[in-house]
Design an enzyme around this catalytic site. Structure first.
Site, PDB file in Angstrom:
ATOM      1  N   SER A 121      51.144  27.014  20.024  1.00 34.18           N
ATOM      2  CA  SER A 121      50.611  27.868  18.982  1.00 34.18           C
ATOM      3  C   SER A 121      51.744  28.317  18.048  1.00 34.18           C
ATOM      4  O   SER A 121      52.415  27.486  17.445  1.00 34.18           O
ATOM      5  CB  SER A 121      49.870  29.040  19.631  1.00 34.18           C
ATOM      6  OG  SER A 121      49.155  29.793  18.698  1.00 34.18           O
ATOM      7  N   HIS A 177      47.319  24.427  17.420  1.00 34.41           N
ATOM      8  CA  HIS A 177      45.888  24.687  17.250  1.00 34.41           C
ATOM      9  C   HIS A 177      45.697  25.659  16.094  1.00 34.41           C
ATOM     10  O   HIS A 177      46.653  26.142  15.509  1.00 34.41           O
ATOM     11  CB  HIS A 177      45.239  25.186  18.543  1.00 34.41           C
ATOM     12  CG  HIS A 177      45.722  26.527  19.014  1.00 34.41           C
ATOM     13  ND1 HIS A 177      45.288  27.101  20.172  1.00 34.41           N
ATOM     14  CD2 HIS A 177      46.605  27.422  18.496  1.00 34.41           C
ATOM     15  CE1 HIS A 177      45.866  28.270  20.342  1.00 34.41           C
ATOM     16  NE2 HIS A 177      46.671  28.486  19.335  1.00 34.41           N
TER      17      HIS A 177
END
Length: 194
Positions: free
Chosen positions: A99, A124
């Protein structure tokens, strides 16, 4: 489990000096970003980046990352500081960069973004959970979509991947081994030894 930080003792011509391990690493221009990216960790990393720039604006800084990600605003504070300061910031993934951790890993100086062989990288889309009045939820939804577009644009620039590919790939958790992250353009090289 305790949070003991090891101490390092150095002998110098002026006598003996002890440092906590992170302060000793800082002397070698090494910053550790481990755990969740939040305001506390971001403030520490930003302060260390600024300090090292003031010490020597022409010498590289090495940011080691082992992070599951975290707050977007905290991560962007680190990102903006990495871009703002004069020294190149080399990024090295140890363990995992997921992330916001992966975003920061990819944002190191081009040619100086690395991962160890068994590191794992995951990208993501931003996560958000909001509650309240419908108008407030709408405001937050528009904001997170704007942030998503900004992060996708920067990832596209960092990786040289087309923006459309980034948009598709971040729709779900996209895991990569270190060698796959090189192919993707998130990092430049897998390193096994210094």
């Amino acid at each position: 489990m305790s949070n003991l930080v090891p101490m390092v003792v150095e002998q110098t011509s002026k006598g003996e000096r002890s440092y906590d391990i992170f302060s000793r690493l800082l002397k070698d221009r090494i910053i550790m970003l481990s755990g969740e990216v939040n305001d506390v960790t971001a403030n520490l990393v930003v302060a260390q980046l600024l300090f090292l720039e003031s010490e020597d604006p022409d010498k590289d800084i090495h940011l080691y990352i082992n992070s599951p990600g975290g707050s977007i605003t905290s991560g962007m504070a680190i990102y903006d500081t990495m871009q703002y300061i004069k020294p190149d910031v080399s990024t090295i993934c140890i363990g995992m960069a997921a992330s916001m951790g992966a975003f920061l890993l990819s944002s190191g100086a081009k040619g100086k973004r690395f991962a160890l062989p068994n590191a794992e990288i995951m990208i993501h889309q931003p996560l958000g959970g909001f509650q309240g009045q419908a108008t407030d939820i709408d405001i937050h939804a528009k904001r997170i979509l704007k942030i998503k577009d900004k992060l996708n644009q920067i990832l596209s620039e960092n990786t040289n991947q087309p923006l459309e590919k980034i948009k598709v790939d971040v729709e779900r958790d996209y895991f990569m081994e270190a060698s796959e992250a090189v192919e993707y353009g998130l990092i430049d090289k897998v390193i096994e030894r210094k």
